[in-house]
Motif scaffolding. Structure first.
Motif, short mmCIF file in Angstrom:
data_model
loop_
_atom_site.label_atom_id
_atom_site.label_comp_id
_atom_site.label_asym_id
_atom_site.label_seq_id
_atom_site.Cartn_x
_atom_site.Cartn_y
_atom_site.Cartn_z
N ALA A 77 0.75 -1.37 0.03
CA ALA A 77 0.07 0.08 -0.02
C ALA A 77 0.79 1.24 0.01
CB ALA A 77 -0.87 -0.15 1.38
N VAL A 78 2.04 1.27 0.90
CA VAL A 78 2.70 2.47 0.93
C VAL A 78 3.45 2.58 -0.59
CG1 VAL A 78 4.92 3.26 1.89
CG2 VAL A 78 3.34 2.53 3.46
N GLU A 79 3.88 1.53 -0.96
CA GLU A 79 4.69 1.64 -2.45
C GLU A 79 3.56 2.04 -3.58
OE1 GLU A 79 6.95 -1.33 -5.53
OE2 GLU A 79 6.43 -2.15 -3.43
N ALA A 80 2.41 1.92 -3.34
CA ALA A 80 1.39 2.30 -4.35
C ALA A 80 1.25 3.48 -4.27
CB ALA A 80 0.04 1.49 -3.89
N GLY A 81 1.59 4.26 -3.00
CA GLY A 81 1.45 5.81 -2.79
C GLY A 81 0.43 6.18 -1.86
N SER A 82 0.10 5.32 -0.84
CA SER A 82 -0.76 5.60 0.32
C SER A 82 -0.13 6.37 1.07
CB SER A 82 -1.32 4.19 1.00
OG SER A 82 -2.11 3.44 0.25
N ARG A 83 -0.81 7.45 1.72
CA ARG A 83 -0.52 8.43 2.54
C ARG A 83 -0.80 8.13 4.35
NH1 ARG A 83 0.25 13.31 0.52
NH2 ARG A 83 1.31 13.89 2.68
N PHE A 84 -1.70 7.16 4.31
CA PHE A 84 -2.09 6.47 5.65
C PHE A 84 -2.50 5.37 5.44
CE2 PHE A 84 -5.92 8.90 3.93
CZ PHE A 84 -6.95 8.20 4.63
N LEU A 85 -2.53 4.42 6.63
CA LEU A 85 -3.17 3.01 6.45
C LEU A 85 -4.01 2.87 7.72
CD1 LEU A 85 0.43 1.24 6.28
CD2 LEU A 85 -1.27 2.11 4.41
N VAL A 86 -5.09 2.33 7.28
CA VAL A 86 -6.20 1.98 8.31
C VAL A 86 -6.59 0.33 8.64
CG1 VAL A 86 -8.52 2.35 8.99
CG2 VAL A 86 -7.14 4.14 7.72
N SER A 87 -6.68 -0.16 9.57
CA SER A 87 -6.94 -1.66 9.88
C SER A 87 -8.03 -1.54 10.86
CB SER A 87 -5.69 -2.24 10.59
OG SER A 87 -4.68 -2.01 9.77
N PRO A 88 -9.01 -2.60 10.72
CA PRO A 88 -10.20 -2.77 11.63
C PRO A 88 -9.88 -3.41 12.74
CG PRO A 88 -10.12 -4.61 10.25
CD PRO A 88 -8.88 -3.74 9.74
N CYS A 89 -8.55 -3.74 13.14
CA CYS A 89 -7.91 -4.28 14.43
C CYS A 89 -6.52 -3.76 14.61
CB CYS A 89 -8.04 -5.82 14.39
SG CYS A 89 -7.67 -6.63 12.90
N LEU A 90 -6.00 -4.24 15.67
CA LEU A 90 -4.53 -3.70 15.87
C LEU A 90 -3.66 -4.93 15.23
CD1 LEU A 90 -2.17 -2.35 17.30
CD2 LEU A 90 -2.80 -3.43 19.37
N VAL A 91 -2.83 -4.54 14.38
CA VAL A 91 -1.72 -5.48 13.94
C VAL A 91 -0.36 -4.93 14.13
CG1 VAL A 91 -1.00 -6.76 11.93
CG2 VAL A 91 -3.32 -6.27 12.08
N PRO A 92 0.32 -5.17 15.00
CA PRO A 92 1.56 -4.60 15.39
C PRO A 92 2.67 -4.37 13.98
CG PRO A 92 1.15 -5.87 17.22
CD PRO A 92 0.08 -6.27 16.12
N ASP A 93 2.58 -5.50 13.34
CA ASP A 93 3.48 -5.28 12.11
C ASP A 93 3.06 -4.24 11.10
OD1 ASP A 93 4.79 -7.66 13.05
OD2 ASP A 93 4.04 -9.18 11.66
N VAL A 94 1.87 -3.87 10.95
CA VAL A 94 1.43 -3.01 10.18
C VAL A 94 2.03 -1.44 10.67
CG1 VAL A 94 -0.60 -1.60 9.28
CG2 VAL A 94 -0.59 -4.18 9.37
N ILE A 95 1.75 -1.48 12.02
CA ILE A 95 2.29 -0.12 12.70
C ILE A 95 3.82 -0.07 12.23
CG2 ILE A 95 2.56 0.93 15.03
CD1 ILE A 95 0.23 0.12 15.84
N ALA A 96 4.38 -1.29 12.41
CA ALA A 96 5.98 -1.04 12.17
C ALA A 96 6.36 -0.72 10.79
CB ALA A 96 6.53 -2.43 12.74
N VAL A 97 5.46 -1.07 9.80
CA VAL A 97 5.85 -0.74 8.47
C VAL A 97 5.50 0.74 8.28
CG1 VAL A 97 4.94 -1.08 6.14
CG2 VAL A 97 5.17 -3.04 7.47
N GLY A 98 4.46 1.33 8.86
CA GLY A 98 4.04 2.61 8.64
C GLY A 98 4.92 3.68 9.41
N LYS A 99 5.77 3.13 10.86
CA LYS A 99 6.77 3.82 11.31
C LYS A 99 7.91 3.87 10.44
CE LYS A 99 5.93 3.08 16.30
NZ LYS A 99 6.27 2.65 17.53
N ALA A 100 8.36 2.70 9.71
CA ALA A 100 9.54 2.84 9.02
C ALA A 100 9.48 3.82 7.74
CB ALA A 100 9.82 1.38 8.45
N ALA A 101 8.19 3.70 7.27
CA ALA A 101 8.04 4.73 6.09
C ALA A 101 7.50 5.91 6.52
CB ALA A 101 6.73 3.91 5.16
N LYS A 102 7.42 6.37 7.58
CA LYS A 102 6.65 7.60 8.26
C LYS A 102 5.34 7.91 7.40
CE LYS A 102 11.19 9.89 8.89
NZ LYS A 102 11.99 8.49 8.91
N VAL A 103 4.63 6.74 7.56
CA VAL A 103 3.25 6.74 7.04
C VAL A 103 2.30 6.44 8.33
CG1 VAL A 103 1.51 5.74 5.64
CG2 VAL A 103 3.53 6.25 4.57
#
Length: 207
Positions: A77-103
């Motif tokens: 999603a980040v590679e596609a150009g997403s500026r923010f990511l949303v989940s219906p639940c807590l997935v720590p790995d998704v947060i880690a990706v966001g932090k690394a990409a500053k998203v």
């Protein structure tokens, strides 16, 4: 990241969840025509990444990806150009990706414990889901009273007319899905009705 959060603050965010790429493309165009410039494209849309890339190329728009459930999808999603990511639940790995990409990542939660856990895990904001079923603005206000430091984005079953009430109750932003454009309306090509709602949501008087 801060610039994205500043743009999301106080806004109603349309959630584009459709059965086909063509429907999602059409719905996005109708919402944009109505004056909305922030869109969340869910991963349940076939070919969602291509649509995100297409929309993200428009400098007027802020495009995010929803229903992100794992790190690989977050990275795509980040590679596609997403500026923010949303989940219906807590997935720590998704947060880690966001932090690394500053998203910024906005995971879902349904209890105060889940809200605090998501916040401490590094969530930029927390999606209170499903908001109406949990108790609506009253529930949001109650959670805010004990966790005022956590930005909350109620989503789920919220009608257009309820957006101001949620904002007044302390919502950081509000997510809108089928109440803005139902699957039946999208499939039927109810362009004018959906554009009219988008105009109301955007606070505009003319298309």
């Amino acid at each position: 990241m801060d610039a994205v959060l500043a743009r999301l603050r106080g806004k109603a965010i349309p959630v584009v969840r459709c059965e086909s790429t063509e429907q999602a493309d059409a719905l996005s165009a109708w919402l944009i025509h109505g004056g909305l410039t922030i869109l969340e494209i869910t991963t349940t849309v076939p070919g969602y990444a291509g649509l995100v890339t297409k929309l993200a190329a428009d400098p007027r728009l802020l495009v995010g990806t929803g229903t992100v459930l794992d790190a690989a999808t977050a990275e795509a999603a980040v590679e596609a150009g997403s500026r923010f990511l949303v989940s219906p639940c807590l997935v720590p790995d998704v947060i880690a990706v966001g932090k690394a990409a500053k998203v910024p990542v906005i995971p879902g939660a349904a209890t105060p414990t889940e809200v605090l856990t998501a916040h401490r895990a590094g969530a930029a904001a927390v999606k209170l889901f499903p908001a109406e079923q949990l108790g609506g603005p009253g529930f949001l206000k109650a959670v805010r009273s004990v966790l005022p430091e956590v930005p909350l984005m109620p989503t789920g079953g919220i009608a257009l007319e309820q957006v101001p009430e949620y904002i007044s109750a302390g919502a950081f932003a509000v997510g809108l899905g089928s109440q803005l454009a139902s699957q039946r309306e999208i499939a039927a090509g109810a362009r004018d009705e959906i554009i009219a709602r988008a105009i109301r949501l955007a606070g505009r008087d003319t298309p």
